[in-house]
Design a protein around this motif. Structure first.
Motif, PDB file in Angstrom:
ATOM      1  N   HIS A 142      34.076  36.288   2.382  1.00 30.46           N
ATOM      2  CA  HIS A 142      32.750  36.673   2.868  1.00 30.46           C
ATOM      3  C   HIS A 142      31.769  35.501   2.751  1.00 30.46           C
ATOM      4  CE1 HIS A 142      28.984  39.005   3.136  1.00 30.46           C
ATOM      5  NE2 HIS A 142      28.616  38.341   2.068  1.00 30.46           N
ATOM      6  N   HIS A 143      31.794  34.839   1.604  1.00 30.80           N
ATOM      7  CA  HIS A 143      30.851  33.733   1.401  1.00 30.80           C
ATOM      8  C   HIS A 143      31.269  32.470   2.153  1.00 30.80           C
ATOM      9  CE1 HIS A 143      28.144  35.781  -1.290  1.00 30.80           C
ATOM     10  NE2 HIS A 143      29.180  36.285  -1.933  1.00 30.80           N
ATOM     11  N   ARG A 144      32.566  32.344   2.440  1.00 33.63           N
ATOM     12  CA  ARG A 144      33.019  31.213   3.258  1.00 33.63           C
ATOM     13  C   ARG A 144      32.494  31.381   4.687  1.00 33.63           C
ATOM     14  NH1 ARG A 144      36.916  30.408   6.619  1.00 33.63           N
ATOM     15  NH2 ARG A 144      37.781  32.484   6.306  1.00 33.63           N
ATOM     16  N   VAL A 145      32.600  32.594   5.222  1.00 35.36           N
ATOM     17  CA  VAL A 145      32.128  32.854   6.582  1.00 35.36           C
ATOM     18  C   VAL A 145      30.602  32.675   6.655  1.00 35.36           C
ATOM     19  CG1 VAL A 145      31.890  34.643   8.358  1.00 35.36           C
ATOM     20  CG2 VAL A 145      34.056  34.372   7.119  1.00 35.36           C
ATOM     21  N   ARG A 146      29.907  33.177   5.648  1.00 37.61           N
ATOM     22  CA  ARG A 146      28.453  33.047   5.638  1.00 37.61           C
ATOM     23  C   ARG A 146      28.030  31.573   5.626  1.00 37.61           C
ATOM     24  NH1 ARG A 146      25.248  37.870   3.649  1.00 37.61           N
ATOM     25  NH2 ARG A 146      24.998  38.030   5.885  1.00 37.61           N
ATOM     26  N   ARG A 147      28.782  30.740   4.908  1.00 39.58           N
ATOM     27  CA  ARG A 147      28.467  29.296   4.908  1.00 39.58           C
ATOM     28  C   ARG A 147      28.667  28.705   6.302  1.00 39.58           C
ATOM     29  NH1 ARG A 147      31.380  29.538   0.428  1.00 39.58           N
ATOM     30  NH2 ARG A 147      32.932  27.901   0.584  1.00 39.58           N
TER      31      ARG A 147
END
Ligand SMILES: [Zn+2]
Length: 326
Positions: free
Chosen positions: A255-260
């Motif tokens: 989730h946080h990889r995609v948000r980055r």
């Protein structure tokens, strides 16, 4: 009217107690663990009359007098987890345990001011008139937050021997807060995760004045740490119990990889402040001050990690921080 004290046994001698919160999320789970004649309470709820009544009803349900609660271990200092630690310690006589970084923050929350104007201006957040600004935490939470001074401090890897054959292992998981801890009950393999591994929502991870510089890096490292933990039942602070903590940890990392990636895309067009990125990436309305501040600090956490990964650059012009791609 429903019974506010929803209390059920999720594993042998491990009880989920749903306590009401006067705000969203509307319920926090605290956990009662039996060992010998004594009980350990994990997290405390927010200090309201409804919550205290629900907790007393839960003790009746499990058949424990207040004096049987011998220790209170808290995952972190937030008001829904540590807010009733003072009154519950008085009620039960239990020892209160918390990580030192959380004890520090609980104490600091009493004296903390409202908005930090310099910090916000440097990240492009437009000033708000005083009546629209976020109040100081002590004013905002008032009597809902009655923290105890801990009797003992938690450290990563600590083994808390409960009465009987049970032991709680402390797994330090910084990210959501710097001293957040998960607790693994041995030999049962029951994992209490606080806000670190919620089944349905992602906890706030943000950069603020005076806080850690790379909390998202910490959070992701703490998710990777969970991949190495053996457990068979996961007990989160919000939402129901579930059984695959590794799957959820991988989802959160992703989730946080995609948000980055989404933020990096925005920076490809032109250099932006964290505020500008936040409005776009989190689709918040500029008029909702709470959302704007939360989204800006969460955005900063992502931008700082992108910088450390060598994918974004941070420039300061006239005291304003802007971010761009390399
Ligand atoms: Zn929290």
């Amino acid at each position: 009217m429903g019974d506010p004290a929803r209390t059920r046994e999720v594993a042998d001698g491990v009880w989920q107690v749903c306590l009401p919160l006067p705000m969203r999320p509307s319920i926090v789970n605290v956990w009662l663990v039996r060992a010998g004649d004594g009980w350990t309470l994990i997290d405390t709820g927010m200090h309201t009359g409804d919550s205290l009544a629900a907790f007393r009803a839960a003790l009746d349900t499990v058949g424990a007098p207040t004096s049987a609660v011998v220790r209170i271990v808290c995952t972190h200092h937030h008001v829904d987890h540590f807010g009733t630690s003072g009154p519950l310690r008085e009620l039960t006589g239990a020892r209160v345990l918390l990580h030192p970084l959380e004890a520090e923050r609980a104490a600091a929350a009493r004296d903390a001011g409202g908005e930090n104007a310099d910090f916000l201006a440097s990240h492009g957040v437009p000033p708000a008139p005083p009546e629209k600004q976020m109040p100081a935490p002590s004013r905002f939470f008032g009597n809902l937050f009655c923290p105890a001074i801990p009797d003992a401090l938690l450290a990563d890897g600590d083994e808390i021997l409960l009465d009987g054959d049970r032991m709680l292992e402390v797994v330090w998981t910084p990210g959501h807060t710097p001293g957040h801890c998960c607790l693994l009950l041995h030999p049962d393999g029951v994992l209490f995760v606080g806000d670190h591994l919620l089944p349905k929502i992602t906890p706030h991870v943000g950069v603020g004045p005076g806080g850690p510089e790379n909390p998202l890096g910490d959070f992701i490292a703490s998710q990777e740490k969970m991949l190495r933990v053996e457990a068979r039942l996961v007990c989160p602070a919000h939402g129901g119990v579930y059984d695959d903590h590794r799957r959820r940890a991988r989802q959160l990392i992703d989730h946080h990889r995609v948000r980055r990636l989404v933020m990096l895309d925005l920076l490809r067009q032109r250099p932006l402040t964290a505020y500008e990125v936040a409005l776009d990436a989190f689709a918040v309305s500029a008029g909702n001050r709470f959302q704007v501040l939360a989204a800006t600090s969460e955005t900063l956490a992502h931008l700082e990690l992108l910088r450390r990964e060598g994918r974004a650059l941070r420039r300061v012009d006239d005291g304003v921080v802007r971010w761009q791609t390399r």
